[in-house]
Scaffold this active site. Sequence first.
Site, mmCIF file in Angstrom:
data_model
loop_
_atom_site.group_PDB
_atom_site.id
_atom_site.type_symbol
_atom_site.label_atom_id
_atom_site.label_comp_id
_atom_site.label_asym_id
_atom_site.label_seq_id
_atom_site.Cartn_x
_atom_site.Cartn_y
_atom_site.Cartn_z
ATOM 1 N N PHE A 1 0.684 -1.298 0.166
ATOM 2 C CA PHE A 1 0.076 -0.011 -0.058
ATOM 3 C C PHE A 1 0.990 1.393 0.086
ATOM 4 C CE2 PHE A 1 -3.399 2.725 1.157
ATOM 5 C CZ PHE A 1 -4.780 2.008 0.923
ATOM 6 N N GLU B 1 -1.050 -5.601 7.964
ATOM 7 C CA GLU B 1 -0.738 -7.109 7.843
ATOM 8 C C GLU B 1 0.661 -7.283 8.311
ATOM 9 O OE1 GLU B 1 -2.474 -5.760 5.254
ATOM 10 O OE2 GLU B 1 -4.408 -6.863 5.932
ATOM 11 N N ALA C 1 3.964 2.500 4.848
ATOM 12 C CA ALA C 1 3.522 3.982 4.807
ATOM 13 C C ALA C 1 1.991 4.167 4.908
ATOM 14 C CB ALA C 1 3.990 4.680 3.598
ATOM 15 N N VAL C 2 1.718 4.587 6.189
ATOM 16 C CA VAL C 2 0.395 5.135 6.369
ATOM 17 C C VAL C 2 0.133 6.348 6.073
ATOM 18 C CG1 VAL C 2 -1.613 4.363 7.813
ATOM 19 C CG2 VAL C 2 0.525 3.210 8.124
ATOM 20 N N ALA D 1 -9.273 10.741 4.216
ATOM 21 C CA ALA D 1 -10.445 11.373 4.634
ATOM 22 C C ALA D 1 -11.491 10.701 5.746
ATOM 23 C CB ALA D 1 -11.499 11.881 3.461
ATOM 24 N N THR D 2 -10.764 9.397 5.893
ATOM 25 C CA THR D 2 -11.671 8.478 6.807
ATOM 26 C C THR D 2 -10.855 7.901 7.900
ATOM 27 O OG1 THR D 2 -10.862 6.378 6.051
ATOM 28 C CG2 THR D 2 -12.603 7.507 4.947
ATOM 29 N N HIS E 1 -9.778 5.488 8.991
ATOM 30 C CA HIS E 1 -9.299 4.011 8.472
ATOM 31 C C HIS E 1 -7.615 4.286 8.898
ATOM 32 C CE1 HIS E 1 -9.266 0.127 6.822
ATOM 33 N NE2 HIS E 1 -8.194 0.311 6.141
ATOM 34 N N PHE F 1 11.162 -0.467 13.594
ATOM 35 C CA PHE F 1 9.984 0.040 13.137
ATOM 36 C C PHE F 1 10.171 1.013 12.046
ATOM 37 C CE2 PHE F 1 6.368 3.405 13.360
ATOM 38 C CZ PHE F 1 5.295 2.421 13.457
ATOM 39 N N ARG G 1 10.410 11.868 3.509
ATOM 40 C CA ARG G 1 10.970 10.800 4.426
ATOM 41 C C ARG G 1 11.343 9.570 3.951
ATOM 42 N NH1 ARG G 1 7.855 14.303 6.500
ATOM 43 N NH2 ARG G 1 8.243 15.468 8.148
#
Length: 154
Positions: A22, A58, A80-81, A85-86, A88, A113, A127
């Site tokens: 992702f 995961e 990468a998170v 808009a949610t 989640h 991490f 980054r």
Amino acid sequence: MKILEGCLDGQNLKIAIAVSRFNETVTKSLLEGAFVQLKRCAVNENDITVAWAPGAFELPGLATRFAKSEKFDAIIVLGAVIRGATPHFDHVSNAVNSGIAHLAREGKIPVIFGVLTTDTVEQAMDRAGLKCGNKGADAALAAVEMVNLYKRIS
Ligand code: INI
């Protein structure tokens, strides 16, 4: 006084990297940064194992399996998170943060991490090799250092 520090000699170390697909443009750059830095620390290319997960959620499960295999000296977790808009974002980032922190605390080997949590894609790219260094490369250094530090303690 006795001071313990880990050196950056990666010779003969076996490193597992769990990376998520992702936001792949970002995570591929993190992986490249980690790979280059591990090689600079003299880790053999053949001793680096990379596994791709669908998303950051995961990653704790994947890293746990790497740990249970007892085949590696350290695990690097890259993802990468990026806030959308949610809510989640919060669920995924909380899950990966707490899952990896638990494994890092309780496991036998260092678990590093290297998961970015940012508000924007730009912040993530900065980054992952643009303006603010490469967190994958930082994670690789931390992995080698921590393996050597743990060896000095035990
Ligand atoms: N996974 C990420 O790695 N980064 C994200 O930013 C993200 N967002 O925002 O949704 C994300 N979601 C997918 C998640 O990690 C799982 O793969 C999915 O929910 C299936 O379990």
